[in-house]
Design a protein around this motif. Sequence first.
Motif, PDB file in Angstrom:
ATOM      1  N   LEU A 164       0.830  -1.211   0.000  1.00 47.22           N
ATOM      2  CA  LEU A 164       0.000   0.000   0.000  1.00 47.22           C
ATOM      3  C   LEU A 164       0.863   1.259   0.000  1.00 47.22           C
ATOM      4  O   LEU A 164       0.605   2.207  -0.756  1.00 47.22           O
ATOM      5  CB  LEU A 164      -0.911  -0.027   1.237  1.00 47.22           C
ATOM      6  N   ALA A 168       0.929   3.965  -2.985  1.00 47.24           N
ATOM      7  CA  ALA A 168       0.542   5.350  -2.716  1.00 47.24           C
ATOM      8  C   ALA A 168       1.645   6.298  -3.178  1.00 47.24           C
ATOM      9  O   ALA A 168       1.383   7.306  -3.842  1.00 47.24           O
ATOM     10  CB  ALA A 168       0.253   5.532  -1.225  1.00 47.24           C
ATOM     11  N   ARG A 187       1.944  16.131   1.394  1.00 43.70           N
ATOM     12  CA  ARG A 187       0.836  16.163   2.356  1.00 43.70           C
ATOM     13  C   ARG A 187       0.010  14.889   2.301  1.00 43.70           C
ATOM     14  O   ARG A 187      -0.435  14.372   3.318  1.00 43.70           O
ATOM     15  CB  ARG A 187      -0.046  17.381   2.062  1.00 43.70           C
ATOM     16  N   ALA A 188      -0.209  14.361   1.082  1.00 43.01           N
ATOM     17  CA  ALA A 188      -1.005  13.138   0.953  1.00 43.01           C
ATOM     18  C   ALA A 188      -0.259  11.944   1.547  1.00 43.01           C
ATOM     19  O   ALA A 188      -0.864  11.063   2.173  1.00 43.01           O
ATOM     20  CB  ALA A 188      -1.363  12.881  -0.515  1.00 43.01           C
ATOM     21  N   LEU A 191      -0.566  12.070   5.205  1.00 40.54           N
ATOM     22  CA  LEU A 191      -1.873  11.564   5.628  1.00 40.54           C
ATOM     23  C   LEU A 191      -1.809  10.051   5.848  1.00 40.54           C
ATOM     24  O   LEU A 191      -2.322   9.529   6.840  1.00 40.54           O
ATOM     25  CB  LEU A 191      -2.911  11.913   4.552  1.00 40.54           C
ATOM     26  N   LEU A 192      -1.136   9.355   4.945  1.00 41.14           N
ATOM     27  CA  LEU A 192      -0.996   7.902   5.099  1.00 41.14           C
ATOM     28  C   LEU A 192      -0.187   7.586   6.356  1.00 41.14           C
ATOM     29  O   LEU A 192      -0.522   6.674   7.113  1.00 41.14           O
ATOM     30  CB  LEU A 192      -0.309   7.310   3.858  1.00 41.14           C
ATOM     31  N   ARG A 194       0.000   9.322   9.001  1.00 44.45           N
ATOM     32  CA  ARG A 194      -0.845   9.597  10.151  1.00 44.45           C
ATOM     33  C   ARG A 194      -1.874   8.485  10.361  1.00 44.45           C
ATOM     34  O   ARG A 194      -2.250   8.167  11.486  1.00 44.45           O
ATOM     35  CB  ARG A 194      -1.553  10.926   9.886  1.00 44.45           C
ATOM     36  N   LEU A 195      -2.319   7.900   9.253  1.00 44.81           N
ATOM     37  CA  LEU A 195      -3.351   6.869   9.352  1.00 44.81           C
ATOM     38  C   LEU A 195      -2.760   5.527   9.795  1.00 44.81           C
ATOM     39  O   LEU A 195      -3.384   4.777  10.527  1.00 44.81           O
ATOM     40  CB  LEU A 195      -4.054   6.696   8.009  1.00 44.81           C
ATOM     41  N   LEU A 196      -1.558   5.217   9.307  1.00 44.51           N
ATOM     42  CA  LEU A 196      -0.990   3.886   9.587  1.00 44.51           C
ATOM     43  C   LEU A 196      -0.828   3.578  11.068  1.00 44.51           C
ATOM     44  O   LEU A 196      -1.085   2.456  11.478  1.00 44.51           O
ATOM     45  CB  LEU A 196       0.358   3.723   8.879  1.00 44.51           C
ATOM     46  N   PRO A 197      -0.361   4.543  11.897  1.00 47.90           N
ATOM     47  CA  PRO A 197      -0.150   4.169  13.288  1.00 47.90           C
ATOM     48  C   PRO A 197      -1.451   3.961  14.073  1.00 47.90           C
ATOM     49  O   PRO A 197      -1.414   3.516  15.197  1.00 47.90           O
ATOM     50  CB  PRO A 197       0.604   5.369  13.882  1.00 47.90           C
TER      51      PRO A 197
ATOM     52  N   ASP B 160      -6.602  15.611  -0.460  1.00 42.67           N
ATOM     53  CA  ASP B 160      -5.453  14.751  -0.172  1.00 42.67           C
ATOM     54  C   ASP B 160      -5.904  13.295  -0.092  1.00 42.67           C
ATOM     55  O   ASP B 160      -5.253  12.398  -0.638  1.00 42.67           O
ATOM     56  CB  ASP B 160      -4.805  15.132   1.169  1.00 42.67           C
ATOM     57  N   LEU B 164      -4.757  10.227  -2.533  1.00 42.73           N
ATOM     58  CA  LEU B 164      -4.147   9.052  -1.902  1.00 42.73           C
ATOM     59  C   LEU B 164      -4.869   7.770  -2.305  1.00 42.73           C
ATOM     60  O   LEU B 164      -4.234   6.761  -2.646  1.00 42.73           O
ATOM     61  CB  LEU B 164      -4.175   9.228  -0.381  1.00 42.73           C
ATOM     62  N   ALA B 167      -4.125   6.961  -5.963  1.00 40.40           N
ATOM     63  CA  ALA B 167      -2.737   6.499  -6.091  1.00 40.40           C
ATOM     64  C   ALA B 167      -2.614   5.063  -5.596  1.00 40.40           C
ATOM     65  O   ALA B 167      -2.010   4.212  -6.256  1.00 40.40           O
ATOM     66  CB  ALA B 167      -1.803   7.419  -5.300  1.00 40.40           C
ATOM     67  N   ALA B 168      -3.189   4.787  -4.435  1.00 45.20           N
ATOM     68  CA  ALA B 168      -3.096   3.445  -3.852  1.00 45.20           C
ATOM     69  C   ALA B 168      -3.721   2.424  -4.789  1.00 45.20           C
ATOM     70  O   ALA B 168      -3.148   1.363  -5.058  1.00 45.20           O
ATOM     71  CB  ALA B 168      -3.779   3.431  -2.484  1.00 45.20           C
ATOM     72  N   LEU B 172      -1.501  -0.372  -6.627  1.00 45.17           N
ATOM     73  CA  LEU B 172      -1.730  -1.760  -6.190  1.00 45.17           C
ATOM     74  C   LEU B 172      -2.120  -2.643  -7.371  1.00 45.17           C
ATOM     75  O   LEU B 172      -1.691  -3.796  -7.456  1.00 45.17           O
ATOM     76  CB  LEU B 172      -2.812  -1.808  -5.105  1.00 45.17           C
ATOM     77  N   LEU B 195      -8.180   2.176   7.574  1.00 44.70           N
ATOM     78  CA  LEU B 195      -7.404   3.258   8.179  1.00 44.70           C
ATOM     79  C   LEU B 195      -8.091   4.602   8.034  1.00 44.70           C
ATOM     80  O   LEU B 195      -8.027   5.447   8.911  1.00 44.70           O
ATOM     81  CB  LEU B 195      -6.020   3.324   7.528  1.00 44.70           C
ATOM     82  N   PRO B 200      -7.104   9.197  14.431  1.00 38.50           N
ATOM     83  CA  PRO B 200      -5.910   9.279  15.267  1.00 38.50           C
ATOM     84  C   PRO B 200      -5.486  10.719  15.519  1.00 38.50           C
ATOM     85  O   PRO B 200      -4.565  10.964  16.265  1.00 38.50           O
ATOM     86  CB  PRO B 200      -4.855   8.547  14.441  1.00 38.50           C
ATOM     87  N   GLN B 204      -2.483  12.856  17.668  1.00 37.33           N
ATOM     88  CA  GLN B 204      -1.529  13.752  17.030  1.00 37.33           C
ATOM     89  C   GLN B 204      -1.636  15.151  17.645  1.00 37.33           C
ATOM     90  O   GLN B 204      -0.632  15.795  17.906  1.00 37.33           O
ATOM     91  CB  GLN B 204      -1.820  13.846  15.519  1.00 37.33           C
TER      92      GLN B 204
END
Lengths: 208, 208
Positions: A164, A168, A187-188, A191-192, A194-197, B160, B164, B167-168, B172, B195, B200, B204
């Motif tokens: 992924l 991306a 920035r995009a 965003l990923l 920020r989302l992954l954790p 964004d 994303l 793109a993903a 993929l 996600l 989250p 942050q």
Amino acid sequence: MEKHGAEGRERSYRKAAVRRAEILARAIELFAERGVGASLRAIGEAIGVSHAALRYYFPSRDELLVEVYRAHEQGEYDDPPPDSVSAVGVMERSAERNRAIPGLVELYATLTTDALQGEQHPLTRDFVRDRFSVVRGHLADRVRAGQRAGAIAADIDPDDAASLVIAASDGLQLQGLLDPEAVDVRRALALLERLLPASPQVDQHDRA
Amino acid sequence: MEKHGAEGRERSYRKAAVRRAEILARAIELFAERGVGASLRAIGEAIGVSHAALRYYFPSRDELLVEVYRAHEQGEYDDPPPDSVSAVGVMERSAERNRAIPGLVELYATLTTDALQGEQHPLTRDFVRDRFSVVRGHLADRVRAGQRAGAIAADIDPDDAASLVIAASDGLQLQGLLDPEAVDVRRALALLERLLPASPQVDQHDRA
């Protein structure tokens, strides 16, 4: 006589290796500046090498393109990000480097498109497939490290996350080149990151 | 005499439109089966249309490729997913359709790569850039809807997120075609879906 012949052969191998490296360096410059939309013959003309000589060192356009890309990546491998950098962080660095060399993203897009036409481009297909596999492996290791550190939800599949993140990054760079005002790659990707954790799986499990 | 001429012209326009549609339909079949790695001349031979006739209806390879892709996408627009489907869900459906037509992803990859070489392929560049812009707009609307429904964190930038997700999905599908055993497109897209609804940003913000 034998020895002399062996020495002579070695010297001519060395000369050929140097010449090959010179041609490669000029091709790298050319692609960085002008992109790859050219035949092997046109590339030879642009870098001032005869078509015959070019074919001697790089038997096909595919081989030259793959070697140019490999030479660029070697630079990244020689200076790998510290282990503390996340999977997304690795791709952010790579995107940052590529930003300075638009021809490189074009080369990358050409290689991946050629790889899809694997019957006509078997060498490129193997290179691109292996490269994806290696990069997925590296990134999956970083996802696992993030999971051990408690920063990434434990039930996320590291290989899925690695695929992924690469997808991306690849796709965003392409969109960003085509429409820099509409797409903010950095920035995009952030965003990923920020989302992954996040650990929304708790909610998801509750719902299931 | 005038009227007769106008009728004749109209009939010949109609005939030309029908012939153009026939050629397009055959090209669509050809690309779905065998991919796009071919010159306009080779395409003509494969679909049994003379090079001259093909050039009359499609002045360039670029125009034919764009028209084939446009014809495919029209099918998706004619049957849009319900408003309740998320941005990722829209791309999952599209990936699912494409899975049945490997030549289509190849065509898509060819178009985007050509678009990067915009000076040689201005028509393709404009088409691909506009298409990305339209799809980003559609997906951003769905992200906003998710935010209104409280399913997606309010401080995520919809544009964004849209870039994303596209793109993903693009990246993929490409990885999945090259290495179907190593890459599970559906599962990796599902990971992004899982996600995106997360929030989250509370963590942050606390950290900031």
